[in-house]
Design a protein around this motif. Structure first.
Motif, PDB file in Angstrom:
ATOM      1  N   UNK A 117       0.802  -1.214   0.000  1.00  0.00           N
ATOM      2  CA  UNK A 117       0.000   0.000   0.000  1.00  0.00           C
ATOM      3  C   UNK A 117       0.833   1.260   0.000  1.00  0.00           C
ATOM      4  N   UNK A 118       1.911   1.252  -0.779  1.00  0.00           N
ATOM      5  CA  UNK A 118       2.831   2.391  -0.769  1.00  0.00           C
ATOM      6  C   UNK A 118       2.177   3.650  -1.328  1.00  0.00           C
ATOM      7  N   UNK A 119       1.325   3.481  -2.355  1.00  0.00           N
ATOM      8  CA  UNK A 119       0.621   4.619  -2.957  1.00  0.00           C
ATOM      9  C   UNK A 119      -0.802   4.665  -2.409  1.00  0.00           C
ATOM     10  N   UNK A 120      -1.187   5.823  -1.868  1.00  0.00           N
ATOM     11  CA  UNK A 120      -2.537   5.959  -1.323  1.00  0.00           C
ATOM     12  C   UNK A 120      -3.052   7.370  -1.528  1.00  0.00           C
ATOM     13  N   UNK A 121      -4.369   7.471  -1.694  1.00  0.00           N
ATOM     14  CA  UNK A 121      -5.035   8.769  -1.677  1.00  0.00           C
ATOM     15  C   UNK A 121      -5.797   8.887  -0.365  1.00  0.00           C
ATOM     16  N   UNK A 122      -5.554   9.974   0.377  1.00  0.00           N
ATOM     17  CA  UNK A 122      -6.325  10.234   1.586  1.00  0.00           C
ATOM     18  C   UNK A 122      -7.768  10.561   1.215  1.00  0.00           C
ATOM     19  N   UNK A 123      -8.622  10.584   2.218  1.00  0.00           N
ATOM     20  CA  UNK A 123     -10.019  10.937   1.978  1.00  0.00           C
ATOM     21  C   UNK A 123     -10.149  12.360   1.434  1.00  0.00           C
ATOM     22  N   UNK A 124      -9.184  13.218   1.811  1.00  0.00           N
ATOM     23  CA  UNK A 124      -9.240  14.599   1.324  1.00  0.00           C
ATOM     24  C   UNK A 124      -8.621  14.760  -0.061  1.00  0.00           C
ATOM     25  N   UNK A 125      -8.145  13.630  -0.663  1.00  0.00           N
ATOM     26  CA  UNK A 125      -7.608  13.671  -2.018  1.00  0.00           C
ATOM     27  C   UNK A 125      -6.102  13.830  -2.106  1.00  0.00           C
ATOM     28  N   UNK A 126      -5.418  13.859  -0.958  1.00  0.00           N
ATOM     29  CA  UNK A 126      -3.963  13.996  -0.964  1.00  0.00           C
ATOM     30  C   UNK A 126      -3.305  12.689  -1.371  1.00  0.00           C
ATOM     31  N   UNK A 127      -2.415  12.741  -2.357  1.00  0.00           N
ATOM     32  CA  UNK A 127      -1.640  11.568  -2.752  1.00  0.00           C
ATOM     33  C   UNK A 127      -0.492  11.397  -1.767  1.00  0.00           C
ATOM     34  N   UNK A 128      -0.337  10.199  -1.252  1.00  0.00           N
ATOM     35  CA  UNK A 128       0.770   9.912  -0.338  1.00  0.00           C
ATOM     36  C   UNK A 128       1.565   8.708  -0.836  1.00  0.00           C
ATOM     37  N   UNK A 129       2.885   8.857  -0.817  1.00  0.00           N
ATOM     38  CA  UNK A 129       3.779   7.758  -1.159  1.00  0.00           C
ATOM     39  C   UNK A 129       4.559   7.424   0.102  1.00  0.00           C
ATOM     40  N   UNK A 130       4.350   6.219   0.606  1.00  0.00           N
ATOM     41  CA  UNK A 130       4.952   5.791   1.873  1.00  0.00           C
ATOM     42  C   UNK A 130       4.601   6.769   2.993  1.00  0.00           C
ATOM     43  N   UNK A 131       3.378   7.286   2.953  1.00  0.00           N
ATOM     44  CA  UNK A 131       2.910   8.178   4.002  1.00  0.00           C
ATOM     45  C   UNK A 131       3.298   9.626   3.834  1.00  0.00           C
ATOM     46  N   UNK A 132       4.070   9.937   2.784  1.00  0.00           N
ATOM     47  CA  UNK A 132       4.543  11.305   2.561  1.00  0.00           C
ATOM     48  C   UNK A 132       3.706  11.964   1.463  1.00  0.00           C
ATOM     49  N   UNK A 133       3.195  13.173   1.728  1.00  0.00           N
ATOM     50  CA  UNK A 133       2.410  13.890   0.728  1.00  0.00           C
ATOM     51  C   UNK A 133       3.245  14.099  -0.532  1.00  0.00           C
ATOM     52  N   UNK A 134       2.662  13.850  -1.707  1.00  0.00           N
ATOM     53  CA  UNK A 134       3.406  13.921  -2.965  1.00  0.00           C
ATOM     54  C   UNK A 134       2.497  14.444  -4.082  1.00  0.00           C
ATOM     55  N   UNK A 135       3.109  14.736  -5.224  1.00  0.00           N
ATOM     56  CA  UNK A 135       2.338  15.107  -6.401  1.00  0.00           C
ATOM     57  C   UNK A 135       3.102  14.668  -7.636  1.00  0.00           C
ATOM     58  N   UNK A 136       2.411  14.619  -8.760  1.00  0.00           N
ATOM     59  CA  UNK A 136       3.028  14.193 -10.009  1.00  0.00           C
ATOM     60  C   UNK A 136       3.169  15.391 -10.939  1.00  0.00           C
TER      61      UNK A 136
END
Length: 221
Positions: A18-37
């Motif tokens: 589950x390294x890549x996840x979207x929070x309920x608020x739509x934030x992309x997280x990679x290993x728990x760290x907020x990220x963007x593409x």
């Protein structure tokens, strides 16, 4: 996040953990760290503009040191979240990890734990390809971010300061990019051209903000 299909072995491991996840608020997280593409072309334009309006050597060193932190984090994630302990496995998996986030595909020419010496050849160079398509061939190598990431990985693996030089760069007209990593302590005995000397970063102490950043990220007590 929907599972990603790929030949990259690390993608399967990432899906499982589950390294890549979207929070309920739509934030992309990679290993728990907020990220963007971001598109590679945007990065190319950003670097081109900054290199023309800022002192280039300092800019390249900043990119290198910022990326170095990412390389250290990559190894820590592989140790802590994936339980990988072997230096060799950490190294090769970190390359798969880098490939997964868009840093390209690498061929390992040499990986010596004994000599603490690494040579990589990039089979796929997305950033350099985008840069060349946008701005044409350059006079000097431009892979400062990847140099930094690789240096951070090697620092963490070999537990001593390492430096990485881009010997060939696709954006400078070479058929592919090659990178060489070795201990800072051995720099004086290496054959380094005048152009490559530009890639030897100024001491990290020239950027005192880095210590505060590393402390904030838990690297320093």
């Amino acid at each position: 996040m929907k599972n990603i299909q790929s030949e990259n072995k690390f993608v399967d491991k990432s899906n499982a953990h589950g390294l890549f996840n979207f929070d309920k608020d739509g934030t992309l997280r990679i290993a728990g760290v907020a990220a963007f593409m971001m598109p590679m072309t945007s990065l190319a334009i950003q670097y081109s503009l900054m290199s023309k309006h800022l002192e280039k050597k300092k800019l390249d060193d900043i990119i290198y040191y910022v990326a170095k932190i990412q390389g250290v984090v990559a190894v820590k994630i592989l140790r802590d979240k994936f339980g990988i302990k072997s230096k060799k496995e950490l190294f090769f998996t970190s390359l798969d990890q880098g490939s997964m986030i868009g840093l390209g595909k690498d061929e390992v020419i040499r990986f010596s734990e004994k000599d603490k010496h690494v040579i990589l050849k990039k089979q796929v160079s997305p950033y350099e390809d985008a840069y060349t398509k946008t701005f044409g061939h350059q006079k000097e190598p431009i892979g400062h971010f990847f140099r930094g990431v690789l240096a951070g990985v090697l620092d963490e693996l070999f537990e001593e300061p390492m430096v990485v030089i881009e010997r060939q760069c696709k954006a400078a007209g070479n058929p592919f990019c090659t990178y060489e990593g070795f201990p800072v302590s051995s720099s004086g005995s290496r054959k380094i051209t005048e152009t490559e000397k530009h890639q030897i970063p100024a001491p990290e102490t020239d950027f005192p903000e880095m210590e505060n950043l590393k402390r904030a990220m838990g690297f320093l007590k």
